[in-house]
Write a protein that holds these residues in place. Sequence first.
Motif, mmCIF file in Angstrom:
data_model
loop_
_atom_site.group_PDB
_atom_site.id
_atom_site.type_symbol
_atom_site.label_atom_id
_atom_site.label_comp_id
_atom_site.label_asym_id
_atom_site.label_seq_id
_atom_site.Cartn_x
_atom_site.Cartn_y
_atom_site.Cartn_z
ATOM 1 N N UNK A 41 0.874 -1.171 0.000
ATOM 2 C CA UNK A 41 0.000 0.000 0.000
ATOM 3 C C UNK A 41 0.916 1.228 0.000
ATOM 4 N N UNK A 42 0.427 2.410 -0.457
ATOM 5 C CA UNK A 42 1.304 3.595 -0.374
ATOM 6 C C UNK A 42 1.969 3.711 0.983
ATOM 7 N N UNK A 43 3.272 3.704 0.960
ATOM 8 C CA UNK A 43 4.038 3.609 2.201
ATOM 9 C C UNK A 43 4.518 4.938 2.727
ATOM 10 N N UNK A 44 5.762 4.982 3.143
ATOM 11 C CA UNK A 44 6.305 6.149 3.830
ATOM 12 C C UNK A 44 6.465 7.330 2.872
ATOM 13 N N UNK A 45 5.858 8.459 3.176
ATOM 14 C CA UNK A 45 5.902 9.598 2.259
ATOM 15 C C UNK A 45 7.055 10.554 2.548
ATOM 16 N N UNK A 56 2.460 9.261 -6.815
ATOM 17 C CA UNK A 56 1.158 8.734 -6.387
ATOM 18 C C UNK A 56 1.094 8.579 -4.866
ATOM 19 N N UNK A 57 2.238 8.340 -4.234
ATOM 20 C CA UNK A 57 2.265 8.241 -2.775
ATOM 21 C C UNK A 57 2.037 9.615 -2.155
ATOM 22 N N UNK A 58 2.734 10.622 -2.686
ATOM 23 C CA UNK A 58 2.539 11.987 -2.185
ATOM 24 C C UNK A 58 1.088 12.424 -2.356
ATOM 25 N N UNK A 59 0.508 12.126 -3.506
ATOM 26 C CA UNK A 59 -0.881 12.525 -3.758
ATOM 27 C C UNK A 59 -1.849 11.802 -2.830
ATOM 28 N N UNK A 60 -1.547 10.565 -2.529
ATOM 29 C CA UNK A 60 -2.395 9.775 -1.624
ATOM 30 C C UNK A 60 -2.526 10.473 -0.274
ATOM 31 N N UNK A 61 -1.406 10.853 0.306
ATOM 32 C CA UNK A 61 -1.437 11.493 1.622
ATOM 33 C C UNK A 61 -1.903 12.942 1.542
ATOM 34 N N UNK A 62 -1.616 13.591 0.445
ATOM 35 C CA UNK A 62 -2.001 14.993 0.294
ATOM 36 C C UNK A 62 -3.522 15.145 0.147
ATOM 37 N N UNK A 167 3.196 15.943 4.542
ATOM 38 C CA UNK A 167 3.001 14.529 4.219
ATOM 39 C C UNK A 167 3.352 13.644 5.414
ATOM 40 N N UNK A 168 4.427 13.954 6.116
ATOM 41 C CA UNK A 168 4.787 13.179 7.309
ATOM 42 C C UNK A 168 3.725 13.323 8.388
ATOM 43 N N UNK A 169 3.174 14.524 8.539
ATOM 44 C CA UNK A 169 2.122 14.737 9.534
ATOM 45 C C UNK A 169 0.886 13.893 9.210
ATOM 46 N N UNK A 170 0.542 13.814 7.936
ATOM 47 C CA UNK A 170 -0.615 13.004 7.540
ATOM 48 C C UNK A 170 -0.347 11.516 7.799
#
Length: 216
Positions: A41-45, A56-62, A167-170
């Motif tokens: 799954x989208x992992x560590x951003x 796509x990982x950055x967008x997932x958390x954003x 992103x880390x906060x999310x």
Amino acid sequence: MDDVRVVLIGGTSNVGKSTVARAVAERLGFAYRPTDLLARHPGRPWRTPEREVPPHVAEHYRSLDVEELIESVLDHYERLWPRIEDLIMLHATATATATATATATATGSGPGTGLVLEGSALWPSRVAELTVPRAAAVWLTADPAVVRERVHSAGHYATATPEERHLMDKFLARTERYQILMTQSVDRLGLRRIDAGGGRSVAQLADAVLAATARR
């Protein structure tokens, strides 16, 4: 522990599952495997010297709020569960024949050897439904401040850009929410959990896991 062939170690991200699971596997002479290898799954951003954050990982958390992030990851774990269950069944029910033992010796992961399987995908209610023999489970927890410090250190939070911090906060918000839900489920089902953030060494945590799984 003589009759246990599968040790399951669950817990939220950055709680120490991988490190402890490897230590337990070494103690027992078992294979080690993370559920992340089955499907990621989208992992560590956050970026590392070896890895940039995929778009796509950055967008997932954003783009998702905390509850949407939780729903997404739990849906992923639900889809992944049949593969996890098959892997557990393979190792828990295998007969240690000469052929299986030879395979396990050659590959380190054959069905004739035991398995230490770790990952957040080991959701308590699913594990509680397992009817396979010779399997035991425990979940690791840690104070949110401990997890936060580990993520901040890994992601170099102090020198990160505002976007990287966001992103880390999310990720942390999802991680903390996951642990709350997971702990509630573990306690409701009467399963075992261990505080992995209390200053104990890896060896001490491995001892605690072995003691807990021996009392399955």
